[in-house]
Write a protein that holds these residues in place. Structure first.
Motif, PDB file in Angstrom:
ATOM      1  N   GLU A  64       0.842  -1.198   0.000  1.00 57.64           N
ATOM      2  CA  GLU A  64       0.000   0.000   0.000  1.00 57.64           C
ATOM      3  C   GLU A  64       0.871   1.239   0.000  1.00 57.64           C
ATOM      4  N   GLY A  65       0.714   2.074  -1.011  1.00 57.43           N
ATOM      5  CA  GLY A  65       1.391   3.361  -1.009  1.00 57.43           C
ATOM      6  C   GLY A  65       0.726   4.276   0.000  1.00 57.43           C
ATOM      7  N   PRO A  66       1.389   5.374   0.358  1.00 54.36           N
ATOM      8  CA  PRO A  66       0.789   6.311   1.315  1.00 54.36           C
ATOM      9  C   PRO A  66      -0.319   7.128   0.662  1.00 54.36           C
ATOM     10  N   VAL A  67      -1.247   7.614   1.472  1.00 58.00           N
ATOM     11  CA  VAL A  67      -2.229   8.590   1.010  1.00 58.00           C
ATOM     12  C   VAL A  67      -1.452   9.900   0.887  1.00 58.00           C
ATOM     13  N   HIS A  68      -1.460  10.494  -0.317  1.00 55.41           N
ATOM     14  CA  HIS A  68      -0.643  11.678  -0.555  1.00 55.41           C
ATOM     15  C   HIS A  68      -1.164  12.482  -1.731  1.00 55.41           C
ATOM     16  N   THR A  69      -0.538  13.620  -1.967  1.00 52.59           N
ATOM     17  CA  THR A  69      -0.791  14.415  -3.161  1.00 52.59           C
ATOM     18  C   THR A  69       0.540  14.658  -3.865  1.00 52.59           C
ATOM     19  N   ILE A  70       0.447  14.983  -5.149  1.00 51.11           N
ATOM     20  CA  ILE A  70       1.595  15.373  -5.965  1.00 51.11           C
ATOM     21  C   ILE A  70       1.191  16.679  -6.647  1.00 51.11           C
ATOM     22  N   ASP A  71       2.100  17.646  -6.704  1.00 52.81           N
ATOM     23  CA  ASP A  71       1.716  18.950  -7.248  1.00 52.81           C
ATOM     24  C   ASP A  71       1.829  19.054  -8.773  1.00 52.81           C
ATOM     25  N   GLY A  72       1.955  17.930  -9.449  1.00 46.70           N
ATOM     26  CA  GLY A  72       1.962  17.891 -10.908  1.00 46.70           C
ATOM     27  C   GLY A  72       1.204  16.665 -11.389  1.00 46.70           C
ATOM     28  N   GLU A  73       0.785  16.703 -12.627  1.00 48.86           N
ATOM     29  CA  GLU A  73       0.077  15.561 -13.211  1.00 48.86           C
ATOM     30  C   GLU A  73       1.007  14.356 -13.317  1.00 48.86           C
ATOM     31  N   GLN A  74       0.457  13.173 -13.062  1.00 47.38           N
ATOM     32  CA  GLN A  74       1.165  11.909 -13.270  1.00 47.38           C
ATOM     33  C   GLN A  74       0.338  11.046 -14.212  1.00 47.38           C
ATOM     34  N   VAL A  75       1.038  10.259 -15.025  1.00 52.48           N
ATOM     35  CA  VAL A  75       0.391   9.280 -15.883  1.00 52.48           C
ATOM     36  C   VAL A  75       0.973   7.913 -15.518  1.00 52.48           C
ATOM     37  N   TRP A  76       0.098   7.011 -15.090  1.00 55.50           N
ATOM     38  CA  TRP A  76       0.471   5.648 -14.703  1.00 55.50           C
ATOM     39  C   TRP A  76      -0.069   4.680 -15.748  1.00 55.50           C
ATOM     40  N   SER A  77       0.789   3.791 -16.254  1.00 58.75           N
ATOM     41  CA  SER A  77       0.372   2.725 -17.178  1.00 58.75           C
ATOM     42  C   SER A  77       0.817   1.392 -16.609  1.00 58.75           C
ATOM     43  N   TRP A  78      -0.159   0.523 -16.361  1.00 58.68           N
ATOM     44  CA  TRP A  78       0.135  -0.785 -15.777  1.00 58.68           C
ATOM     45  C   TRP A  78       0.604  -1.753 -16.854  1.00 58.68           C
ATOM     46  N   VAL A  79       1.732  -2.415 -16.578  1.00 61.48           N
ATOM     47  CA  VAL A  79       2.289  -3.389 -17.527  1.00 61.48           C
ATOM     48  C   VAL A  79       2.191  -4.818 -16.995  1.00 61.48           C
ATOM     49  N   GLY A  80       1.804  -4.967 -15.743  1.00 56.78           N
ATOM     50  CA  GLY A  80       1.631  -6.291 -15.171  1.00 56.78           C
ATOM     51  C   GLY A  80       0.868  -6.229 -13.867  1.00 56.78           C
ATOM     52  N   GLY A  81       0.194  -7.317 -13.526  1.00 57.39           N
ATOM     53  CA  GLY A  81      -0.517  -7.412 -12.261  1.00 57.39           C
ATOM     54  C   GLY A  81      -1.758  -6.547 -12.196  1.00 57.39           C
ATOM     55  N   SER A  82      -2.153  -6.216 -10.961  1.00 56.71           N
ATOM     56  CA  SER A  82      -3.363  -5.418 -10.756  1.00 56.71           C
ATOM     57  C   SER A  82      -3.209  -4.567  -9.503  1.00 56.71           C
ATOM     58  N   ALA A  83      -4.088  -3.565  -9.388  1.00 59.96           N
ATOM     59  CA  ALA A  83      -4.050  -2.663  -8.240  1.00 59.96           C
ATOM     60  C   ALA A  83      -5.411  -1.997  -8.091  1.00 59.96           C
ATOM     61  N   VAL A  84      -5.597  -1.357  -6.958  1.00 55.86           N
ATOM     62  CA  VAL A  84      -6.726  -0.463  -6.741  1.00 55.86           C
ATOM     63  C   VAL A  84      -6.136   0.933  -6.594  1.00 55.86           C
ATOM     64  N   VAL A  85      -6.624   1.847  -7.407  1.00 58.28           N
ATOM     65  CA  VAL A  85      -6.213   3.240  -7.334  1.00 58.28           C
ATOM     66  C   VAL A  85      -7.299   4.005  -6.605  1.00 58.28           C
ATOM     67  N   GLU A  86      -6.925   4.653  -5.514  1.00 61.98           N
ATOM     68  CA  GLU A  86      -7.833   5.545  -4.788  1.00 61.98           C
ATOM     69  C   GLU A  86      -7.471   6.954  -5.231  1.00 61.98           C
ATOM     70  N   LEU A  87      -8.417   7.631  -5.881  1.00 65.86           N
ATOM     71  CA  LEU A  87      -8.142   8.928  -6.486  1.00 65.86           C
ATOM     72  C   LEU A  87      -9.327   9.854  -6.258  1.00 65.86           C
ATOM     73  N   ALA A  88      -9.098  10.920  -5.510  1.00 65.48           N
ATOM     74  CA  ALA A  88     -10.144  11.922  -5.248  1.00 65.48           C
ATOM     75  C   ALA A  88     -11.405  11.294  -4.662  1.00 65.48           C
ATOM     76  N   GLY A  89     -11.226  10.342  -3.762  1.00 67.05           N
ATOM     77  CA  GLY A  89     -12.361   9.718  -3.095  1.00 67.05           C
ATOM     78  C   GLY A  89     -13.025   8.590  -3.868  1.00 67.05           C
ATOM     79  N   GLU A  90     -12.560   8.289  -5.059  1.00 66.83           N
ATOM     80  CA  GLU A  90     -13.083   7.181  -5.865  1.00 66.83           C
ATOM     81  C   GLU A  90     -12.072   6.041  -5.871  1.00 66.83           C
ATOM     82  N   ARG A  91     -12.565   4.829  -6.146  1.00 73.43           N
ATOM     83  CA  ARG A  91     -11.699   3.645  -6.230  1.00 73.43           C
ATOM     84  C   ARG A  91     -11.825   3.041  -7.621  1.00 73.43           C
ATOM     85  N   TYR A  92     -10.681   2.737  -8.214  1.00 76.10           N
ATOM     86  CA  TYR A  92     -10.640   2.158  -9.555  1.00 76.10           C
ATOM     87  C   TYR A  92      -9.771   0.904  -9.524  1.00 76.10           C
ATOM     88  N   THR A  93     -10.292  -0.199 -10.027  1.00 71.67           N
ATOM     89  CA  THR A  93      -9.500  -1.413 -10.164  1.00 71.67           C
ATOM     90  C   THR A  93      -8.829  -1.368 -11.527  1.00 71.67           C
TER      91      THR A  93
END
Length: 106
Positions: free
Chosen positions: A26-55
């Motif tokens: 589990e990564g920490p609950v945090h903010t980043i002051d710039g845009e990030q683009v994440w592309s999954w190349v293997g496995g799976s995760a749950v992204v918690e973003l702005a109060g929403e959850r995305y598998t």
């Protein structure tokens, strides 16, 4: 984290790195002051973003806007691998406290 490109590796204006997370990490609950683009190349995760959850899984991409509260939780079965990019020098904050520029972005 494995850094592929960053200012200290030759003057890139965007940093590029790979995240390899073990199952259930589990990564920490945090903010980043710039845009990030994440592309999954293997496995799976749950992204918690702005109060929403995305598998997400291999082949998925998530654009994380600047300043939005986020956390990434690795899937329990096999973790995940993702390629991530963000502007060089972006800063992280945890609970409102400045964490600074993460070392893989410098």
């Amino acid at each position: 984290m494995t850094t592929f490109a960053s200012p200290t590796q030759g003057g890139a204006s965007w940093s590029l790195w790979r995240v390899d997370a073990k199952p259930g990490a589990e990564g920490p609950v945090h903010t980043i002051d710039g845009e990030q683009v994440w592309s999954w190349v293997g496995g799976s995760a749950v992204v918690e973003l702005a109060g929403e959850r995305y598998t997400v899984a291999a082949g998925d991409t998530v654009v994380m806007p600047a300043g939005v509260v986020r956390r990434v939780v690795a899937g329990p079965g096999g973790g995940y691998s993702a390629i991530v990019t963000a502007p060089a020098g972006v800063r992280a904050a945890v609970d409102g406290a400045d964490y600074g520029v993460p070392p893989w972005i410098v």
